[in-house]
Design a protein around this motif. Structure first.
Motif, PDB file in Angstrom:
ATOM      1  N   GLY A  21      47.508 -22.161  53.930  1.00 36.38           N
ATOM      2  CA  GLY A  21      47.970 -22.347  52.562  1.00 36.38           C
ATOM      3  C   GLY A  21      46.825 -22.376  51.578  1.00 36.38           C
ATOM      4  O   GLY A  21      46.965 -22.522  50.278  1.00 36.38           O
ATOM      5  N   THR A  22      45.222 -22.073  51.896  1.00 33.95           N
ATOM      6  CA  THR A  22      44.445 -21.935  50.937  1.00 33.95           C
ATOM      7  C   THR A  22      43.557 -20.753  51.336  1.00 33.95           C
ATOM      8  O   THR A  22      43.888 -19.965  52.050  1.00 33.95           O
ATOM      9  N   SER A  23      42.433 -20.386  50.159  1.00 31.56           N
ATOM     10  CA  SER A  23      41.483 -19.541  50.439  1.00 31.56           C
ATOM     11  C   SER A  23      40.189 -20.054  51.147  1.00 31.56           C
ATOM     12  O   SER A  23      39.008 -19.276  51.216  1.00 31.56           O
ATOM     13  N   THR A  24      40.185 -21.192  51.426  1.00 29.15           N
ATOM     14  CA  THR A  24      39.067 -21.915  52.036  1.00 29.15           C
ATOM     15  C   THR A  24      38.459 -21.213  53.275  1.00 29.15           C
ATOM     16  O   THR A  24      39.442 -21.276  54.365  1.00 29.15           O
ATOM     17  N   GLN A  25      37.319 -20.485  53.384  1.00 27.82           N
ATOM     18  CA  GLN A  25      36.698 -20.117  54.575  1.00 27.82           C
ATOM     19  C   GLN A  25      36.223 -21.033  55.420  1.00 27.82           C
ATOM     20  O   GLN A  25      35.421 -21.694  55.034  1.00 27.82           O
ATOM     21  N   LEU A  26      36.656 -20.926  56.725  1.00 29.77           N
ATOM     22  CA  LEU A  26      36.017 -21.737  57.586  1.00 29.77           C
ATOM     23  C   LEU A  26      34.789 -21.297  58.224  1.00 29.77           C
ATOM     24  O   LEU A  26      34.064 -21.994  58.974  1.00 29.77           O
ATOM     25  N   GLN A  27      34.780 -19.874  58.457  1.00 28.43           N
ATOM     26  CA  GLN A  27      33.562 -19.325  59.104  1.00 28.43           C
ATOM     27  C   GLN A  27      33.380 -17.965  58.528  1.00 28.43           C
ATOM     28  O   GLN A  27      34.283 -17.524  57.814  1.00 28.43           O
ATOM     29  N   PRO A  28      32.174 -17.087  58.352  1.00 23.37           N
ATOM     30  CA  PRO A  28      31.989 -15.980  57.916  1.00 23.37           C
ATOM     31  C   PRO A  28      32.752 -14.957  58.547  1.00 23.37           C
ATOM     32  O   PRO A  28      33.629 -15.094  59.533  1.00 23.37           O
ATOM     33  N   SER A  29      33.376 -13.908  57.564  1.00 20.91           N
ATOM     34  CA  SER A  29      34.050 -12.804  58.172  1.00 20.91           C
ATOM     35  C   SER A  29      33.745 -11.965  59.098  1.00 20.91           C
ATOM     36  O   SER A  29      32.540 -11.829  59.343  1.00 20.91           O
TER      37      SER A  29
END
Length: 549
Positions: free
Chosen positions: A411-419
């Protein structure tokens, strides 16, 4: 270059004189034979009769997978190495003394593919052509000059894919062709058809297929790479041309062009190698047939500078802003990249038949029949193209795609780790012509079940609603998004006091209970009382004594 221009001028002067003399002789013959009946419609012998072809269907792979972001499906372009066979006329008919053979040459660009070793891009073309000739073999055009841009580190290969058998039937083949330098070839050339495209029987008997490189001042000037093929057979034959370029360079070349045109007019049909050395006339002496543009012998436009070839092509090099126009449609050329007088032959996916040009402007069209006044010699039948300028061009187009995996809080755009790069940038098509595939759920490196971020643990929920975790590789960047939620932290459980264990009930016994031994206890009590009494008496006596004194 100066030497070439001198030869060009000399050749033009000689050819003009020959045409004038030929015209006068023909006119005299016609004047003296006015009672001669017009020749009946003439067809070629059994070795040149065009067989009737059955119709098959071209199979084109079209991706149907969902896309995300700004992706687009591959353009409606020909599928590599697929062909469709259209119905060809079973007979050629002479009008006056001309038999229309259809087009002379057709270049059909195929979608660029990943190279076989996976390190580059291979741009491919099917190039088909057929020779022009007369019934007495006194006039022939049987060569094809193929030019591609001169690009560093490019590797060019030729494969013979279509030839004829001894009676003119089309035969599909797949034979690598050897590239020989033109100057080396003419040193030992015997004058026969040793460098011509072999028939099916010739291939079966071990005859090799050759391409001669060079014999072109534009290659000498470093502007293009030039290759020559020859034939003594009638009807169309075909080669596959493959230009492989390293990946880093190919990323800047969306469209790679190829030009192919008839180059030499000869006076015999038995030999193959053509050039000034063998007394031939260059057809590029005619301004509407040369590959160069705007009358500049050094300017080959986009054939040399591929950066000019875009969807909106800037036509004039000297004045880039002067003319703009749609240039490529559906992955194919709709306008020449060099000489504007070169008409683009429609593609048909069939090397066995070559279409005519369309939308011809007679004032700019290179008409071989009229240029060399073939109708002025009615005693000879000419098998020649009527509505095709004996030249063609096309491009092979590359489309790139890659796949990136992202990991976000649901539900967010918060990245948890690099792509994660699932598929690096590469052509959409594999080396065998099939569309590339991707799979972004193959292992835990691209699909971790948990991710720790800022000290908190997040659990995988799954792909986002718009993500397709596997499917066809598409042009542009495909984004696969996996969503995660914060793992629940268990609440502390209050401690419960422990309950003392209940002593076990005594077990009844049939034995007589042992009586406790109290003897010692009674003795201890008596001794204690005696000591106490004694101590008390002593204390009293001492007290009294103290009172007396």
């Amino acid at each position: 270059m100066k030497k070439y221009l001198k030869s060009l001028c000399a050749g033009l002067t000689i050819s003009t004189a020959l045409v004038l003399v030929g015209n006068q002789v023909t006119y005299a013959e016609e004047t003296n034979t006015t009672t001669q009946a017009s020749p009946a419609a003439t067809s070629e012998s059994s070795t040149t009769t065009a067989p009737t072809m059955s119709t098959t269907t071209t199979t084109t792979v079209t991706p149907t997978a969902p896309v995300t972001g700004t992706q687009s499906l591959p353009s409606a372009i020909s599928t590599p190495y697929s062909t469709s066979v259209s119905t060809a006329s079973s007979a050629l008919t002479a009008v006056d003394n001309i038999v229309d053979i259809g087009g002379y040459v057709n270049v059909e660009g195929l979608p660029a593919t990943l190279s076989e070793d996976g390190t580059g891009v291979t741009y491919s073309f099917t190039v088909s052509y057929q020779r022009l000739h007369s019934s007495d073999e006194g006039q022939t055009v049987s060569d094809l000059l193929i030019r591609v841009p001169n690009i560093d580190n490019a590797d060019v290969k030729f494969t013979l894919v279509g030839t004829r058998d001894a009676i003119g039937n089309p035969v599909d083949v797949n034979v690598p062709m050897s590239i020989v330098d033109y100057n080396d070839a003419i040193e030992n050339y015997t004058g026969d058809d040793e460098y011509g495209i072999p028939t099916a029987e010739g291939l079966a008997n071990g005859k090799k297929a050759y391409v001669l490189s060079g014999n072109d001042y534009l290659q000498d000037d470093g502007k293009v790479k030039s290759y020559n093929i020859y034939t003594t057979q009638n009807h169309s034959q075909s080669v596959l041309v493959q230009v492989t370029i390293p990946m880093d360079q190919a990323k800047n070349i969306k469209y790679l062009p190829l030009d192919a045109r008839a180059e030499w007019k000869a006076s015999d049909g038995a030999s193959t190698v053509r050039g000034y050395e063998s007394g031939c006339q260059s057809l590029e002496e005619y301004s509407n047939h040369t590959v160069t543009m705007n009358g500049d012998p050094e300017n080959v436009g986009g054939l040399s500078d591929v950066s000019l070839i875009t969807d909106e092509y800037v036509y004039s090099l000297s004045n880039p802003s002067s003319i703009t126009d749609d240039y490529v449609k559906d992955g194919h050329l709709i306008k020449s990249v060099s000489n504007p007088n070169t008409y683009i032959t429609p593609n048909n996916g069939d090397w066995r038949t070559i279409p005519n040009d369309i939308n011809i402007n007679s004032t700019t069209f290179f008409n071989y029949i009229d240029t060399f006044t073939l109708r002025w010699n009615p005693t000879v039948t000419y098998y020649a193209p009527v509505s095709e300028d004996m030249a063609d061009q096309d491009v092979s187009m590359v489309q790139f795609g890659d796949v990136v995996v992202d990991y976000v809080v649901q539900g967010t755009s918060t990245q948890l780790q690099p792509s994660y790069m699932d598929t690096t940038l590469r052509p959409l098509f594999n080396a065998d012509g099939s569309l590339g595939m991707y799979d972004a759920a193959e292992n835990t490196s691209e699909l971790p079940q948990t991710i720790t971020y800022n000290g908190d643990v997040y659990n995988l929920v799954g792909p986002s609603a718009t993500s397709l975790v596997s499917g066809l590789l598409l042009e542009g960047t495909t984004h696969v998004v996996y969503e995660y939620v914060l793992a629940a932290v268990p609440a502390p459980t209050p401690s419960t006091p422990s309950t003392p264990a209940t002593p076990a009930a005594p077990t009844q016994s049939t034995q007589t209970p042992k009586t406790a031994d109290t003897t010692n206890l009674s003795g201890y009590v008596a001794a204690f009382l005696a000591a106490f009494v004694g101590f008390s008496l002593t204390a009293v006596n001492r007290y009294k004594s103290n009172q007396i004194f």
